[in-house]
Design an enzyme around this catalytic site. Structure first.
Site, PDB file in Angstrom:
ATOM      1  N   ILE A 184       0.827  -1.209   0.000  1.00 22.17           N
ATOM      2  CA  ILE A 184       0.000   0.000   0.000  1.00 22.17           C
ATOM      3  C   ILE A 184       0.859   1.256   0.000  1.00 22.17           C
ATOM      4  O   ILE A 184       1.829   1.364   0.752  1.00 22.17           O
ATOM      5  CB  ILE A 184      -0.971  -0.011   1.202  1.00 22.17           C
ATOM      6  CG1 ILE A 184      -1.968   1.142   1.104  1.00 22.17           C
ATOM      7  CG2 ILE A 184      -0.214   0.027   2.534  1.00 22.17           C
ATOM      8  CD1 ILE A 184      -3.140   1.021   2.056  1.00 22.17           C
ATOM      9  N   LYS A 265      11.155  -1.768  -7.887  1.00 27.95           N
ATOM     10  CA  LYS A 265       9.989  -2.648  -7.725  1.00 27.95           C
ATOM     11  C   LYS A 265      10.426  -4.073  -7.393  1.00 27.95           C
ATOM     12  O   LYS A 265       9.772  -4.761  -6.596  1.00 27.95           O
ATOM     13  CB  LYS A 265       9.147  -2.638  -9.008  1.00 27.95           C
ATOM     14  CG  LYS A 265       8.426  -1.320  -9.266  1.00 27.95           C
ATOM     15  CD  LYS A 265       7.388  -1.034  -8.205  1.00 27.95           C
ATOM     16  CE  LYS A 265       6.666   0.278  -8.431  1.00 27.95           C
ATOM     17  NZ  LYS A 265       5.795   0.280  -9.607  1.00 27.95           N
ATOM     18  N   GLY A 287      -1.409  -2.643  -6.819  1.00 30.26           N
ATOM     19  CA  GLY A 287      -2.400  -1.885  -7.581  1.00 30.26           C
ATOM     20  C   GLY A 287      -1.962  -1.612  -9.005  1.00 30.26           C
ATOM     21  O   GLY A 287      -2.456  -0.677  -9.634  1.00 30.26           O
ATOM     22  N   CYS A 456     -13.074  13.330  16.471  1.00 27.86           N
ATOM     23  CA  CYS A 456     -13.786  12.314  15.704  1.00 27.86           C
ATOM     24  C   CYS A 456     -14.346  11.327  16.714  1.00 27.86           C
ATOM     25  O   CYS A 456     -13.995  11.358  17.894  1.00 27.86           O
ATOM     26  CB  CYS A 456     -12.882  11.628  14.676  1.00 27.86           C
ATOM     27  SG  CYS A 456     -11.556  10.638  15.413  1.00 27.86           S
TER      28      CYS A 456
END
EC number: 2.8.1.4
Length: 482
Positions: A184, A265, A287, A456
């Site tokens: 991510i 990568k 992704g 919150c």
């Protein structure tokens, strides 16, 4: 209150043993998610649906919303369960429930029936529909595309008056498939690909390669925590952060400019594979989309895959960017991604789109792999449920307050939907609304002579955002926890 959970259709076509296993897992997932709202609620599984019964009416909207975000659920029916004696009794109860809703509207009646009765489903539809048409003068029957569909379910001697139908996200229950590790970055692609694997029944852990310091990691933590909290909180997952700056430094110093993107990568896949092996995870998730950037050509993707035996899943491989952004908007990660800095794209000025294996391997011979081993060994592994606690410890310089002074303003940083559902009103102090995903670009526009108390509901996002704003040089922020 009572909800009837309808299963995702692909679950219903499984063999009996697999179907029962999926339903059992989904029942457990529902319990794990909803226990935060009402510890006394009951979750009862049946062959073709799951019942949720709760007593706390104040939590109705929260429970309903949570159910629509649990993978494996096709749709949710909010129902009123009442006894009946005959068809006329069914009509009278339907009239009392739907009269106001049908005024001035076209409608039809649809009935599902289980058990032994003296009437058929169609007979109930005709009787109830005719009665409603007679008793509500402004209503009109329309069997195709009506304004309102009156849904009724008859089960033995019980009538389910369906007060509302709400669509779920479908897919398989989390835990029915094996674990995966998502690489991510906080951008559009990795958030959407993580969601797609959760929706397909995988418990998704997160691996983040930090190239941009503390502020970057805080931003990515927010995305990962948001995805987990919204779609995957039924399970414990890991957030693994690896400081990749030493690796990038070694690549910049030792690797030819055109090969840097592919080599980076490959290093990421090597590192993620080590993490996956350590925790018994079966696959990596990225992704990547074909042709989106230079490293995502077929030739380069094949070379990237070659460095590891671990399966690499690319759910977005054939998606275009517009489709990915639309999905990010649907799941709520679009605004995160728009404000997230991108670091990987700047590593190479003239990247190759068709790398040669021998040349890549020759460049990697200059690389000191002990650096890669060291950063993996020193990776920070956090339980996603502990991110709130860890963030609280990290935000040592940000004061948490339960009261307020004359110069204080409460800043409600919840999403717009949450604010609309449950507006915050605190007597004696001004409340300003600014969703968390706009803080990075809009906080500076606020009156900086004021002290802003971030709030919150659970306190996780407010602490993360307080730390982020401190990193950006804003000293006039505190965390409000009444």
């Amino acid at each position: 209150m009572k909800f009837i959970i309808k299963l995702f259709p692909e679950i219903t076509i499984k063999s009996q043993s697999v179907r029962l296993r999926f339903i059992k897992i989904l029942t457990g997932n529902i319990r794990n998610v909803l226990k935060h709202y009402d510890e006394t609620l009951a979750v009862v599984r049946h062959w073709d649906n799951i019942e949720v019964r709760a007593k706390d009416e104040n939590q109705r909207l929260a429970i309903r919303d949570a159910l629509t975000r649990i993978p494996g659920i096709h749709h949710i029916l909010e129902v009123e369960d009442v006894p009946f004696t005959d068809m006329h009794d069914i009509f009278e109860k339907a009239l009392a429930q739907y009269r106001e809703q049908l005024e001035g509207k076209t409608f039809c009646v649809r009935v599902k029936r289980r058990g032994k009765h003296e009437f058929s489903s169609i007979e109930v539809e005709r009787y109830v529909g005719g009665g409603l048409n007679q008793h509500i003068e402004s209503a009109r029957v329309k069997l195709t595309n009506p304004d309102v569909t009156v849904h009724l379910e008859v089960e033995d001697d019980r009538l389910l008056l369906i007060k509302g139908r709400y669509e779920g996200i479908g897919g398989f229950p989390i835990g029915t498939q094996e674990d995966v590790l998502s690489l991510i970055s906080g951008g559009f692609d990795s958030g959407v690909s993580s969601y797609m694997l959760m929706r397909r029944g995988c418990r998704v852990h997160y691996c983040f390669f930090n190239l941009g310091g503390a502020a970057h990691e805080i931003g990515v933590r927010q995305v990962a925590h948001y995805l987990w909290n919204r779609f995957g909180s039924s399970h414990r997952v890991r957030f693994v952060a690896i400081n990749f700056e030493p690796v990038v430094g070694e690549i910049l110093e030792k690797v030819d400019d055109g090969q840097m993107g592919v080599v980076l990568k490959r290093m990421m896949v090597r590192a993620a594979s080590k993490v996956a092996e350590r925790y018994g995870v079966q696959a990596l998730v990225t992704g990547e989309a074909l042709g989106q950037v230079s490293s995502q050509t077929l030739t380069n993707l094949r070379l990237i895959d070659n460095v590891s035996d671990t399966l690499i899943l690319r759910p977005l491989i054939s998606y275009d960017k517009e489709h990915i952004i639309n999905l990010a908007r649907q799941i709520g990660t679009e605004d995160f991604a728009r404000t997230m800095p991108e670091y990987c794209g700047v590593i190479s000025k003239s990247p190759t789109v068709k790398a040669i294996k021998a040349k890549i391997e020759a460049e990697e011979e200059n690389f000191d792999f002990s650096i890669l081993d060291k950063v993996v060994e020193e990776a920070n592994n956090v339980d996603m449920r502990e991110i709130a606690q860890q963030t609280q410890q990290e935000v040592v310089e940000v004061e948490t307050v339960s009261g307020f002074g004359a110069n204080d303003v409460i800043l409600d940083i919840r999403s717009v939907d949450e604010q609309d559902d449950k507006p915050l009103k605190v007597e004696g102090v001004d409340v300003v609304s600014l969703p968390f995903y706009k803080l990075s670009t809009k906080f500076g526009d606020l009156d900086q002579s004021k002290t802003w108390l971030l709030w919150c509901e659970r306190g996780v996002m407010s602490r993360l955002q307080a730390l982020y704003l401190r990193e950006q040089g804003f000293a006039n922020v505190k965390v409000y926890r009444p």
